[in-house]
Design an enzyme around this catalytic site. Structure first.
Site, PDB file in Angstrom:
ATOM      1  N   ASN A 208       0.916  -1.221  -0.066  1.00  0.00           N
ATOM      2  CA  ASN A 208      -0.078   0.056  -0.109  1.00  0.00           C
ATOM      3  C   ASN A 208       0.729   1.248  -0.072  1.00  0.00           C
ATOM      4  O   ASN A 208       2.302   1.132   0.080  1.00  0.00           O
ATOM      5  CB  ASN A 208      -1.125  -0.144   1.266  1.00  0.00           C
ATOM      6  CG  ASN A 208      -0.117  -0.111   2.470  1.00  0.00           C
ATOM      7  OD1 ASN A 208       0.547   0.852   2.990  1.00  0.00           O
ATOM      8  ND2 ASN A 208      -0.572  -1.039   3.306  1.00  0.00           N
ATOM      9  N   ASP A 304      -5.304  -9.548  12.841  1.00  0.00           N
ATOM     10  CA  ASP A 304      -5.687  -8.149  13.285  1.00  0.00           C
ATOM     11  C   ASP A 304      -4.828  -7.722  14.738  1.00  0.00           C
ATOM     12  O   ASP A 304      -5.095  -8.093  15.533  1.00  0.00           O
ATOM     13  CB  ASP A 304      -7.071  -7.941  13.619  1.00  0.00           C
ATOM     14  CG  ASP A 304      -7.659  -6.357  13.796  1.00  0.00           C
ATOM     15  OD1 ASP A 304      -6.570  -5.698  14.255  1.00  0.00           O
ATOM     16  OD2 ASP A 304      -8.712  -6.362  13.323  1.00  0.00           O
ATOM     17  N   PHE A 323      -4.677   3.528  14.585  1.00  0.00           N
ATOM     18  CA  PHE A 323      -4.553   4.578  13.563  1.00  0.00           C
ATOM     19  C   PHE A 323      -5.819   3.903  12.381  1.00  0.00           C
ATOM     20  O   PHE A 323      -5.790   2.974  12.246  1.00  0.00           O
ATOM     21  CB  PHE A 323      -3.372   4.912  12.776  1.00  0.00           C
ATOM     22  CG  PHE A 323      -2.422   6.006  13.466  1.00  0.00           C
ATOM     23  CD1 PHE A 323      -1.973   5.947  14.707  1.00  0.00           C
ATOM     24  CD2 PHE A 323      -2.142   7.061  12.703  1.00  0.00           C
ATOM     25  CE1 PHE A 323      -1.010   6.736  15.063  1.00  0.00           C
ATOM     26  CE2 PHE A 323      -1.451   8.298  13.166  1.00  0.00           C
ATOM     27  CZ  PHE A 323      -0.970   7.779  14.457  1.00  0.00           C
ATOM     28  N   LYS A 341     -12.394  -2.916  18.233  1.00  0.00           N
ATOM     29  CA  LYS A 341     -11.004  -3.284  18.097  1.00  0.00           C
ATOM     30  C   LYS A 341     -10.800  -3.456  19.883  1.00  0.00           C
ATOM     31  O   LYS A 341      -9.879  -4.033  19.979  1.00  0.00           O
ATOM     32  CB  LYS A 341     -10.072  -2.434  17.513  1.00  0.00           C
ATOM     33  CG  LYS A 341     -10.308  -2.077  16.174  1.00  0.00           C
ATOM     34  CD  LYS A 341      -9.612  -3.382  15.131  1.00  0.00           C
ATOM     35  CE  LYS A 341      -9.901  -2.959  13.781  1.00  0.00           C
ATOM     36  NZ  LYS A 341      -8.822  -3.814  12.945  1.00  0.00           N
TER      37      LYS A 341
END
Ligand SMILES: Cc1cc2nc3c(=O)[nH]c(=O)nc-3n(C[C@H](O)[C@H](O)[C@H](O)COP(=O)(O)O)c2cc1C
Length: 397
Positions: A208, A304, A323, A341
């Site tokens: 990315n 994750d 973030f 999360k």
């Protein structure tokens, strides 16, 4: 407080050099040892004799002085100090430092040192406000250089405004703070940064656009506040900061292993842009073009990392910060992410192409905590990092 501390003091060529004499006196009164270095222009404003008389030791000024190299090489001179202080720091010295010049003793010492550097800029107000000086200051603070002043006031040149060197006692206080260890002294903070590369085969990968600039700036800002920082970084396009423990990884799976290996930590900040998916069963050999038609890439979900650490029942860092890079309904998505999360804070930013944030020098973030959402003004990534590091220090108490 400064007893036994060793300051390498570089005196540049500005009118305020006379104040460096008082600074030397104040430092020695407090028990510090001062090794003075006078630039060629500095020597036009104060004499080596007065500097050495006050410092109680020899003044260094010439890179090419072979006797000095035999007694003490320039590398050793740059490393023997606890802190390097540049006062006055002229516009010229700032430019040299920002540009990485090493063409005289002072600039070579500044390039060679492995210690913190504190500058006390002093110059005419127009020189201070010149775009080149602004750029140089941003580069220097981004590199972790500390600055004290300048103050606003009447100047020797007859003008008024910012540019006067900080007073010697203000510089002494800044030196004290720089050597003190800072509010995060004794704390361990884990920072992840950069993109991950998910292999397709040994030569190709999915990646990315993250540059790692924000995570790098944050690691530096936390180290500036005295934290021991473990910096787990994917293949970023900016170099890691100095003074942190760097763990370089490629993929999300490697990043999770490195993060778990670095715990326990007092706080963990997950600034990395971790790939959500990897290629299931990446090929061990380079995939060949041709006979078999187009290759089919099947994706599998990556671990994750943020949720794994935030939801630990044992050994969870006291503060877990994620973030959120979003391209639409930023605050709503980030608020939902915080709840999903199980982390304490989310730093949300809009990374749509029009913002220039991903891979750019600036960031505009919203900090989402249990108390709600706070919009921070757009600023350099170094400024955002400094503000976030200060908030982390406050939260850890
Ligand atoms: C009288 C006089 C005063 C000066 N004062 C300053 C000053 O306060 N700040 C500054 O940046 N430059 C000042 N300069 C210009 C610097 O001396 C010049 O840029 C020099 O090359 C800086 O050398 P350095 O890199 O050793 O500091 C002054 C020059 C003169 C002639």
């Amino acid at each position: 407080m400064l007893s036994g501390k060793h300051i390498l003091l570089i005196v540049g060529g500005g009118i305020a050099a006379y104040k460096a004499l008082d600074l030397i006196r104040r430092l020695r009164e407090r028990g510090a040892e001062v090794t003075p270095v006078l630039t060629r222009a500095g020597g036009e404003f104060v004499t080596p004799l007065s500097v050495s008389a006050l410092a109680g030791r020899k003044v260094f000024s010439d890179l090419w002085d072979l006797t000095d190299e035999a007694e003490m090489g320039h590398i050793q001179l740059s490393r023997a100090a606890d802190l390097v202080v540049v006062a006055p720091c002229t516009a010229d010295l700032m430019a040299k430092m920002a540009g990485g010049h090493a063409d005289d003793l002072a600039s070579t010492l500044l390039m060679a040192t492995d210690k913190r550097v504190l500058i006390a800029p002093a110059m005419n107000v127009r020189m201070w406000e010149h775009p080149a000086t602004r750029r140089n200051l941003a580069t220097l603070t981004g590199d972790g250089v500390l600055a004290v002043g300048p103050n606003a006031g009447d100047m020797a040149c007859g003008e008024f405004g910012p540019g006067r060197m900080a007073e010697p006692l203000e510089i002494v206080a800044a030196i004290d703070a720089a050597l003190d260890g800072g509010p995060l002294a004794g704390r361990h903070v884990l920072v992840t940064s950069g993109p991950t590369h998910e292999p397709i085969d040994p030569v190709r990968y999915i990646a990315n656009r993250s540059s790692g600039a924000q995570g790098t700036a944050l690691a530096r800002a936390l180290a500036d506040l005295g934290a021991r920082v473990t910096f787990v970084t994917g293949p970023a396009s900016v170099p890691p900061p100095q003074g942190v423990d760097v763990v370089a990884v490629e993929s999300a799976a490697e990043m999770l292993a490195a993060v778990e290996g670095a715990l326990p930590a007092d706080a963990a900040v997950f600034a990395a842009a971790v790939a959500d998916w990897r290629v299931a069963g990446a090929s061990a050999q380079k995939i060949k073009k041709g006979a078999g038609g187009l290759p089919r890439l099947e994706l599998a979900e990556n671990p994750d990392i943020l949720a794994t650490v935030a939801q630990r029942t044992e050994g969870r860092p006291r503060l877990v910060v994620g973030f959120a890079a979003e391209t639409e309904t930023v605050v709503a998505h980030a608020t939902a992410k915080r709840a999903r999360k199980g982390c304490d804070w989310i730093v949300a930013n809009d990374v749509s192409p029009g913002t220039g944030i991903m891979g750019g020098a600036e960031n505009a973030v919203t900090l989402i905590t249990a108390d709600g959402a706070e919009d921070w003004p757009r600023a350099s990534k170094a400024e955002v990092a400094a503000r976030l590091a200060a908030r982390i220090a406050e939260a850890l108490g």
